[in-house]
Enzyme design. Structure first.
Site, PDB file in Angstrom:
ATOM      1  N   ASN A   1      -0.687  -5.380 -20.118  1.00  0.00           N
ATOM      2  CA  ASN A   1      -0.112  -4.640 -19.097  1.00  0.00           C
ATOM      3  C   ASN A   1       0.638  -3.501 -19.925  1.00  0.00           C
ATOM      4  O   ASN A   1       1.419  -3.777 -20.703  1.00  0.00           O
ATOM      5  CB  ASN A   1       0.818  -5.737 -18.443  1.00  0.00           C
ATOM      6  N   PRO A   2       0.793  -2.466 -19.091  1.00  0.00           N
ATOM      7  CA  PRO A   2       1.597  -1.355 -19.759  1.00  0.00           C
ATOM      8  C   PRO A   2       3.055  -1.533 -19.557  1.00  0.00           C
ATOM      9  O   PRO A   2       4.016  -0.907 -20.346  1.00  0.00           O
ATOM     10  CB  PRO A   2       0.963  -0.139 -19.097  1.00  0.00           C
ATOM     11  N   CYS A  35     -14.955 -16.886  16.958  1.00  0.00           N
ATOM     12  CA  CYS A  35     -16.360 -17.855  16.604  1.00  0.00           C
ATOM     13  C   CYS A  35     -16.188 -18.100  15.180  1.00  0.00           C
ATOM     14  O   CYS A  35     -17.166 -18.979  14.474  1.00  0.00           O
ATOM     15  CB  CYS A  35     -17.695 -17.371  17.218  1.00  0.00           C
ATOM     16  N   ASP A  49     -11.250  -7.151  -4.598  1.00  0.00           N
ATOM     17  CA  ASP A  49     -12.230  -6.073  -4.850  1.00  0.00           C
ATOM     18  C   ASP A  49     -13.538  -6.426  -5.387  1.00  0.00           C
ATOM     19  O   ASP A  49     -14.643  -5.592  -5.304  1.00  0.00           O
ATOM     20  CB  ASP A  49     -11.520  -4.943  -5.728  1.00  0.00           C
ATOM     21  N   HIS A  81      -6.753 -14.793  -3.765  1.00  0.00           N
ATOM     22  CA  HIS A  81      -6.449 -14.153  -2.311  1.00  0.00           C
ATOM     23  C   HIS A  81      -7.646 -13.793  -1.497  1.00  0.00           C
ATOM     24  O   HIS A  81      -7.566 -12.799  -0.617  1.00  0.00           O
ATOM     25  CB  HIS A  81      -5.580 -13.017  -2.564  1.00  0.00           C
ATOM     26  N   CYS A 122     -16.836  -8.766  16.589  1.00  0.00           N
ATOM     27  CA  CYS A 122     -18.090  -9.686  16.366  1.00  0.00           C
ATOM     28  C   CYS A 122     -18.752  -9.630  18.016  1.00  0.00           C
ATOM     29  O   CYS A 122     -18.339  -9.122  18.991  1.00  0.00           O
ATOM     30  CB  CYS A 122     -17.725 -11.129  16.211  1.00  0.00           C
ATOM     31  N   SER A 130       1.704  -8.087 -11.846  1.00  0.00           N
ATOM     32  CA  SER A 130       3.256  -7.918 -12.067  1.00  0.00           C
ATOM     33  C   SER A 130       3.847  -9.337 -11.874  1.00  0.00           C
ATOM     34  O   SER A 130       5.012  -9.449 -12.407  1.00  0.00           O
ATOM     35  CB  SER A 130       3.936  -7.031 -10.808  1.00  0.00           C
TER      36      SER A 130
HETATM   37  N1  APR Z   1      -3.996  -1.935 -17.012  1.00  0.00           N
HETATM   38  C1  APR Z   1      -3.220  -3.098 -16.717  1.00  0.00           C
HETATM   39  N2  APR Z   1      -2.233  -3.320 -16.034  1.00  0.00           N
HETATM   40  C2  APR Z   1      -1.634  -2.132 -15.352  1.00  0.00           C
HETATM   41  C3  APR Z   1      -2.425  -0.909 -15.309  1.00  0.00           C
HETATM   42  C4  APR Z   1      -3.624  -0.944 -16.165  1.00  0.00           C
HETATM   43  N3  APR Z   1      -4.198   0.317 -16.364  1.00  0.00           N
HETATM   44  N4  APR Z   1      -1.936  -0.266 -14.392  1.00  0.00           N
HETATM   45  C5  APR Z   1      -0.800  -0.966 -13.809  1.00  0.00           C
HETATM   46  N5  APR Z   1      -0.848  -2.119 -14.554  1.00  0.00           N
HETATM   47  C6  APR Z   1       0.014  -3.365 -14.078  1.00  0.00           C
HETATM   48  C7  APR Z   1       1.348  -2.856 -13.424  1.00  0.00           C
HETATM   49  O1  APR Z   1       2.344  -2.610 -14.629  1.00  0.00           O
HETATM   50  C8  APR Z   1       1.863  -4.266 -12.818  1.00  0.00           C
HETATM   51  O2  APR Z   1       2.473  -5.035 -13.593  1.00  0.00           O
HETATM   52  O3  APR Z   1      -0.542  -3.965 -13.132  1.00  0.00           O
HETATM   53  C9  APR Z   1       0.542  -4.730 -12.418  1.00  0.00           C
HETATM   54  C10 APR Z   1       0.119  -4.571 -10.888  1.00  0.00           C
HETATM   55  O4  APR Z   1       0.952  -5.335  -9.888  1.00  0.00           O
HETATM   56  P1  APR Z   1       0.939  -5.688  -8.549  1.00  0.00           P
HETATM   57  O5  APR Z   1       0.662  -4.076  -7.832  1.00  0.00           O
HETATM   58  O6  APR Z   1       2.045  -6.072  -8.042  1.00  0.00           O
HETATM   59  O7  APR Z   1      -0.457  -6.519  -8.407  1.00  0.00           O
HETATM   60  P2  APR Z   1      -0.502  -8.119  -8.480  1.00  0.00           P
HETATM   61  O8  APR Z   1       0.237  -8.535  -9.406  1.00  0.00           O
HETATM   62  O9  APR Z   1      -2.042  -8.166  -8.314  1.00  0.00           O
HETATM   63  O10 APR Z   1       0.060  -8.200  -7.116  1.00  0.00           O
HETATM   64  C11 APR Z   1      -0.180  -9.854  -6.593  1.00  0.00           C
HETATM   65  O11 APR Z   1       0.625  -9.074  -4.411  1.00  0.00           O
HETATM   66  O12 APR Z   1       0.664  -7.570  -2.415  1.00  0.00           O
HETATM   67  C12 APR Z   1       0.144  -8.819  -3.090  1.00  0.00           C
HETATM   68  O13 APR Z   1      -1.744  -9.598  -2.395  1.00  0.00           O
HETATM   69  C13 APR Z   1      -1.563  -8.534  -3.283  1.00  0.00           C
HETATM   70  O14 APR Z   1      -3.010  -9.887  -4.526  1.00  0.00           O
HETATM   71  C14 APR Z   1      -1.556  -9.131  -4.652  1.00  0.00           C
HETATM   72  C15 APR Z   1      -0.405  -9.653  -5.094  1.00  0.00           C
END
Ligand code: APR
Length: 268
Positions: free
Chosen positions: A230-231, A147, A121, A136, A165, A206
Protein backbone atom coordinates in the site's frame (compact mmCIF):
# COMPACT_ATOMS: atom_id res chain seq x y z
CA UNK A 1 -20.38 -3.66 7.00
CA UNK A 2 -19.36 -0.63 9.05
CA UNK A 3 -16.47 1.79 9.33
CA UNK A 4 -14.76 1.93 12.71
CA UNK A 5 -11.00 2.28 13.08
CA UNK A 6 -8.92 5.43 12.79
CA UNK A 7 -5.88 5.54 10.52
CA UNK A 8 -2.67 5.38 12.53
CA UNK A 9 0.43 7.24 11.48
CA UNK A 10 3.00 4.57 12.29
CA UNK A 11 5.47 4.14 9.44
CA UNK A 12 7.92 1.23 9.70
CA UNK A 13 11.67 1.77 9.82
CA UNK A 14 13.59 3.06 6.88
CA UNK A 15 13.97 -0.21 4.97
CA UNK A 16 14.93 0.08 1.29
CA UNK A 17 12.27 -0.93 -1.24
CA UNK A 18 14.53 -3.54 -2.84
CA UNK A 19 15.00 -5.22 0.54
CA UNK A 20 11.26 -5.13 1.24
CA UNK A 21 10.49 -6.73 -2.13
CA UNK A 22 13.09 -9.47 -1.49
CA UNK A 23 11.84 -10.12 2.05
CA UNK A 24 8.24 -10.33 0.83
CA UNK A 25 9.26 -12.77 -1.92
CA UNK A 26 11.10 -14.92 0.64
CA UNK A 27 8.03 -15.05 2.89
CA UNK A 28 5.88 -16.00 -0.13
CA UNK A 29 8.30 -18.65 -1.43
CA UNK A 30 8.44 -20.37 1.95
CA UNK A 31 4.69 -20.12 2.67
CA UNK A 32 2.63 -23.30 2.71
CA UNK A 33 -0.73 -21.54 2.88
CA UNK A 34 -0.92 -17.94 1.81
CA UNK A 35 -4.10 -15.86 1.66
CA UNK A 36 -4.61 -12.36 0.25
CA UNK A 37 -7.00 -9.68 1.48
CA UNK A 38 -7.54 -7.06 -1.19
CA UNK A 39 -9.27 -3.70 -1.34
CA UNK A 40 -9.99 -0.91 -3.78
CA UNK A 41 -6.31 0.11 -4.04
CA UNK A 42 -5.42 -3.03 -5.98
CA UNK A 43 -7.69 -1.86 -8.81
CA UNK A 44 -6.45 1.74 -8.93
CA UNK A 45 -3.89 0.88 -11.62
CA UNK A 46 -6.81 -0.60 -13.59
CA UNK A 47 -8.39 2.86 -13.66
CA UNK A 48 -10.94 2.35 -10.87
CA UNK A 49 -10.75 5.04 -8.17
CA UNK A 50 -10.58 4.00 -4.49
CA UNK A 51 -13.30 5.03 -2.03
CA UNK A 52 -11.25 7.02 0.46
CA UNK A 53 -8.44 9.53 0.11
CA UNK A 54 -7.65 11.98 -2.67
CA UNK A 55 -9.72 11.33 -5.80
CA UNK A 56 -11.72 8.69 -3.95
CA UNK A 57 -15.40 8.06 -4.72
CA UNK A 58 -16.45 9.14 -1.23
CA UNK A 59 -15.09 12.64 -1.98
CA UNK A 60 -17.77 12.91 -4.63
CA UNK A 61 -20.54 10.81 -3.09
CA UNK A 62 -21.57 10.67 0.56
CA UNK A 63 -21.56 6.92 1.30
CA UNK A 64 -24.52 7.29 3.67
CA UNK A 65 -26.50 8.90 0.85
CA UNK A 66 -25.47 6.51 -1.91
CA UNK A 67 -24.10 3.29 -0.45
CA UNK A 68 -26.30 2.66 2.58
CA UNK A 69 -29.12 0.13 2.19
CA UNK A 70 -31.66 2.57 3.70
CA UNK A 71 -30.69 5.22 1.14
CA UNK A 72 -31.14 2.71 -1.68
CA UNK A 73 -34.51 1.46 -0.42
CA UNK A 74 -35.77 5.03 0.16
CA UNK A 75 -34.75 6.30 -3.25
CA UNK A 76 -33.43 3.63 -5.66
CA UNK A 77 -33.85 5.99 -8.62
CA UNK A 78 -31.43 8.53 -7.13
CA UNK A 79 -28.83 5.91 -6.19
CA UNK A 80 -29.01 4.29 -9.63
CA UNK A 81 -28.94 7.63 -11.45
CA UNK A 82 -26.07 9.27 -9.57
CA UNK A 83 -23.89 6.43 -8.33
CA UNK A 84 -24.65 3.03 -9.89
CA UNK A 85 -24.62 4.40 -13.43
CA UNK A 86 -21.08 5.69 -12.89
CA UNK A 87 -20.00 2.42 -11.23
CA UNK A 88 -21.32 0.42 -14.19
CA UNK A 89 -19.43 2.60 -16.66
CA UNK A 90 -16.16 2.17 -14.75
CA UNK A 91 -16.40 -1.52 -14.04
CA UNK A 92 -17.35 -2.86 -17.46
CA UNK A 93 -14.37 -1.13 -19.06
CA UNK A 94 -11.63 -2.14 -16.63
CA UNK A 95 -8.96 -4.81 -17.04
CA UNK A 96 -6.81 -6.60 -14.43
CA UNK A 97 -3.37 -5.13 -13.71
CA UNK A 98 -0.09 -6.72 -12.63
CA UNK A 99 -1.25 -7.04 -9.02
CA UNK A 100 -4.32 -9.11 -9.96
CA UNK A 101 -2.20 -11.13 -12.40
CA UNK A 102 0.50 -11.64 -9.77
CA UNK A 103 -1.98 -13.10 -7.29
CA UNK A 104 -3.34 -15.41 -9.99
CA UNK A 105 0.25 -16.56 -10.65
CA UNK A 106 0.77 -17.29 -6.94
CA UNK A 107 -2.37 -19.44 -6.96
CA UNK A 108 -1.05 -21.25 -10.04
CA UNK A 109 2.21 -21.90 -8.17
CA UNK A 110 0.18 -23.54 -5.39
CA UNK A 111 1.21 -20.94 -2.81
CA UNK A 112 -1.85 -18.70 -2.61
CA UNK A 113 -4.94 -20.63 -1.57
CA UNK A 114 -7.62 -17.96 -1.37
CA UNK A 115 -8.25 -14.29 -2.07
CA UNK A 116 -10.65 -12.45 0.20
CA UNK A 117 -11.63 -9.36 -1.74
CA UNK A 118 -13.70 -6.39 -0.66
CA UNK A 119 -13.91 -5.34 -4.31
CA UNK A 120 -17.00 -5.81 -6.43
CA UNK A 121 -15.19 -5.41 -9.77
CA UNK A 122 -14.55 -9.08 -10.61
CA UNK A 123 -10.96 -8.32 -11.69
CA UNK A 124 -9.39 -11.18 -9.71
CA UNK A 125 -11.50 -13.67 -11.65
CA UNK A 126 -10.69 -11.88 -14.94
CA UNK A 127 -7.00 -12.28 -14.05
CA UNK A 128 -7.48 -16.04 -13.68
CA UNK A 129 -7.79 -16.46 -9.90
CA UNK A 130 -10.12 -19.34 -9.07
CA UNK A 131 -10.65 -19.20 -5.32
CA UNK A 132 -12.00 -15.72 -4.68
CA UNK A 133 -14.24 -14.88 -1.74
CA UNK A 134 -16.27 -11.79 -2.61
CA UNK A 135 -16.74 -10.35 0.85
CA UNK A 136 -18.87 -7.43 -0.34
CA UNK A 137 -20.56 -9.21 -3.25
CA UNK A 138 -20.17 -8.43 -6.94
CA UNK A 139 -21.41 -5.61 -9.11
CA UNK A 140 -21.48 -7.88 -12.16
CA UNK A 141 -24.85 -9.24 -11.04
CA UNK A 142 -28.17 -7.65 -10.18
CA UNK A 143 -31.02 -9.13 -8.15
CA UNK A 144 -34.72 -8.27 -8.31
CA UNK A 145 -36.05 -6.94 -4.99
CA UNK A 146 -39.44 -8.61 -5.63
CA UNK A 147 -38.85 -12.05 -7.16
CA UNK A 148 -35.09 -12.52 -6.62
CA UNK A 149 -34.37 -13.01 -10.36
CA UNK A 150 -30.68 -12.43 -11.16
CA UNK A 151 -29.22 -10.93 -14.31
CA UNK A 152 -25.88 -9.57 -15.46
CA UNK A 153 -25.25 -5.85 -15.02
CA UNK A 154 -23.74 -5.50 -18.53
CA UNK A 155 -27.02 -6.68 -20.05
CA UNK A 156 -29.05 -3.99 -18.33
CA UNK A 157 -30.19 -0.95 -20.25
CA UNK A 158 -29.91 2.16 -18.11
CA UNK A 159 -32.17 4.31 -20.33
CA UNK A 160 -34.88 3.66 -17.76
CA UNK A 161 -33.84 4.19 -14.17
CA UNK A 162 -34.16 2.31 -11.85
CA UNK A 163 -33.80 -0.86 -13.97
CA UNK A 164 -36.71 -3.25 -13.52
CA UNK A 165 -37.23 -6.98 -13.80
CA UNK A 166 -40.00 -8.48 -16.00
CA UNK A 167 -42.05 -8.85 -12.81
CA UNK A 168 -41.92 -5.08 -12.28
CA UNK A 169 -39.57 -5.25 -9.28
CA UNK A 170 -36.52 -3.00 -9.03
CA UNK A 171 -33.06 -4.49 -9.54
CA UNK A 172 -30.42 -3.99 -6.88
CA UNK A 173 -26.74 -4.82 -7.30
CA UNK A 174 -25.60 -8.06 -5.69
CA UNK A 175 -23.22 -6.02 -3.50
CA UNK A 176 -23.26 -5.55 0.27
CA UNK A 177 -24.42 -2.04 1.15
CA UNK A 178 -23.45 -0.22 4.36
CA UNK A 179 -25.93 -1.34 7.01
CA UNK A 180 -26.11 -4.90 5.63
CA UNK A 181 -24.41 -8.01 6.96
CA UNK A 182 -21.69 -9.97 5.16
CA UNK A 183 -23.16 -13.10 3.48
CA UNK A 184 -22.66 -15.87 6.10
CA UNK A 185 -20.91 -18.27 3.75
CA UNK A 186 -18.36 -15.62 2.68
CA UNK A 187 -17.80 -14.58 6.28
CA UNK A 188 -17.28 -18.19 7.46
CA UNK A 189 -14.93 -19.05 4.62
CA UNK A 190 -12.90 -15.87 5.17
CA UNK A 191 -12.53 -16.46 8.89
CA UNK A 192 -11.46 -20.02 8.19
CA UNK A 193 -8.90 -18.95 5.57
CA UNK A 194 -7.57 -16.25 7.90
CA UNK A 195 -7.12 -18.69 10.76
CA UNK A 196 -5.46 -21.33 8.54
CA UNK A 197 -2.94 -19.23 6.66
CA UNK A 198 0.73 -18.81 7.54
CA UNK A 199 1.00 -15.62 5.42
CA UNK A 200 -1.54 -12.93 4.62
CA UNK A 201 -0.88 -10.34 1.92
CA UNK A 202 -3.01 -7.28 2.59
CA UNK A 203 -3.13 -5.28 -0.62
CA UNK A 204 -4.72 -1.90 -1.30
CA UNK A 205 -7.10 -1.62 1.62
CA UNK A 206 -7.39 1.22 4.12
CA UNK A 207 -8.37 -1.48 6.65
CA UNK A 208 -10.98 0.67 8.35
CA UNK A 209 -14.16 -1.15 7.30
CA UNK A 210 -15.28 -4.01 9.50
CA UNK A 211 -15.52 -6.94 9.59
CA UNK A 212 -13.08 -7.30 6.65
CA UNK A 213 -10.34 -5.36 8.48
CA UNK A 214 -10.49 -7.96 11.24
CA UNK A 215 -9.30 -10.79 8.96
CA UNK A 216 -5.60 -9.84 9.27
CA UNK A 217 -6.05 -9.68 13.04
CA UNK A 218 -7.46 -13.24 13.06
CA UNK A 219 -4.55 -14.36 10.86
CA UNK A 220 -2.01 -12.68 13.13
CA UNK A 221 -3.57 -14.21 16.26
CA UNK A 222 -3.37 -17.62 14.55
CA UNK A 223 0.37 -17.18 14.00
CA UNK A 224 0.53 -15.85 10.42
CA UNK A 225 2.87 -13.16 9.09
CA UNK A 226 1.03 -10.14 7.70
CA UNK A 227 2.52 -8.11 4.84
CA UNK A 228 0.85 -4.97 3.50
CA UNK A 229 1.31 -3.56 0.02
CA UNK A 230 0.00 0.00 0.00
CA UNK A 231 1.47 3.44 -0.79
CA UNK A 232 0.09 4.61 2.58
CA UNK A 233 0.23 3.16 6.10
CA UNK A 234 -3.00 1.83 7.64
CA UNK A 235 -4.19 1.03 11.17
CA UNK A 236 -2.59 -2.41 10.68
CA UNK A 237 0.85 -0.94 9.97
CA UNK A 238 3.38 -1.61 12.66
CA UNK A 239 0.75 -3.27 14.84
CA UNK A 240 -0.69 -6.25 12.98
CA UNK A 241 1.53 -6.23 9.92
CA UNK A 242 5.21 -7.16 9.96
CA UNK A 243 6.11 -5.34 6.74
CA UNK A 244 4.66 -2.49 4.72
CA UNK A 245 5.74 -2.49 1.09
CA UNK A 246 5.00 1.19 0.56
CA UNK A 247 4.40 1.08 -3.17
CA UNK A 248 1.63 0.80 -5.76
CA UNK A 249 0.29 -2.75 -5.88
CA UNK A 250 0.92 -3.45 -9.59
CA UNK A 251 4.47 -2.13 -9.52
CA UNK A 252 5.33 -4.00 -6.31
CA UNK A 253 3.72 -7.29 -7.35
CA UNK A 254 5.56 -7.28 -10.68
CA UNK A 255 8.89 -7.21 -8.85
CA UNK A 256 7.77 -9.61 -6.12
CA UNK A 257 6.65 -12.26 -8.64
CA UNK A 258 9.96 -12.02 -10.55
CA UNK A 259 11.79 -12.59 -7.26
CA UNK A 260 9.50 -15.48 -6.20
CA UNK A 261 10.08 -17.18 -9.56
CA UNK A 262 13.84 -16.74 -9.09
CA UNK A 263 13.61 -18.35 -5.65
CA UNK A 264 11.51 -21.28 -6.93
CA UNK A 265 13.17 -22.16 -10.24
CA UNK A 266 11.72 -25.69 -10.32
CA UNK A 267 8.13 -24.47 -10.36
CA UNK A 268 6.49 -23.66 -13.65
N1 APR B 1 -1.84 0.19 -4.90
C1 APR B 1 -2.11 -0.24 -3.64
N2 APR B 1 -2.86 0.46 -2.77
C2 APR B 1 -3.35 1.64 -3.17
C3 APR B 1 -3.10 2.17 -4.46
C4 APR B 1 -2.31 1.39 -5.35
N3 APR B 1 -2.02 1.79 -6.59
N4 APR B 1 -3.73 3.36 -4.55
C5 APR B 1 -4.34 3.57 -3.37
N5 APR B 1 -4.10 2.54 -2.53
C6 APR B 1 -4.58 2.32 -1.16
C7 APR B 1 -4.89 3.56 -0.37
O1 APR B 1 -3.71 4.07 0.25
C8 APR B 1 -5.90 3.03 0.64
O2 APR B 1 -5.26 2.55 1.79
O3 APR B 1 -5.78 1.61 -1.24
C9 APR B 1 -6.57 1.88 -0.09
C10 APR B 1 -7.98 2.12 -0.54
O4 APR B 1 -8.79 2.30 0.60
P1 APR B 1 -10.38 2.42 0.48
O5 APR B 1 -10.73 3.37 -0.60
O6 APR B 1 -10.89 2.70 1.83
O7 APR B 1 -10.83 0.95 -0.04
P2 APR B 1 -11.16 -0.34 0.80
O8 APR B 1 -10.23 -0.53 1.92
O9 APR B 1 -11.29 -1.44 -0.18
O10 APR B 1 -12.60 0.01 1.37
C11 APR B 1 -13.32 -0.98 2.05
O11 APR B 1 -15.27 0.40 2.08
O12 APR B 1 -16.73 1.89 1.12
C12 APR B 1 -16.50 0.58 1.40
O13 APR B 1 -17.54 -1.19 0.32
C13 APR B 1 -16.46 -0.32 0.18
O14 APR B 1 -15.29 -2.44 -0.05
C14 APR B 1 -15.15 -1.07 0.30
C15 APR B 1 -14.78 -0.89 1.75
Amino acid sequence: MREVAKVASIIPGNIRMETLIKKTAEYIASSKYAVALTGAGISVESGIPPFRGKGGLWEKFDPMEFAHIDAFMNNPKKVWEMFMREMKGMLVESKPNDAHLGLARLEELGILKTIITQNVDGLHQSAGSKDVIEFHGNFAWLRCLECGHRCQTVDINLDHIPPRCDCGGIYRPDCVFFGEGIPPNELDRSQQAASQCDLMLVIGTSAIVQPSAFMPVIAKQSGATIIEINPEPTPLTGTTSTLLVQEKAGKAMRQIITEVERLLPGKK
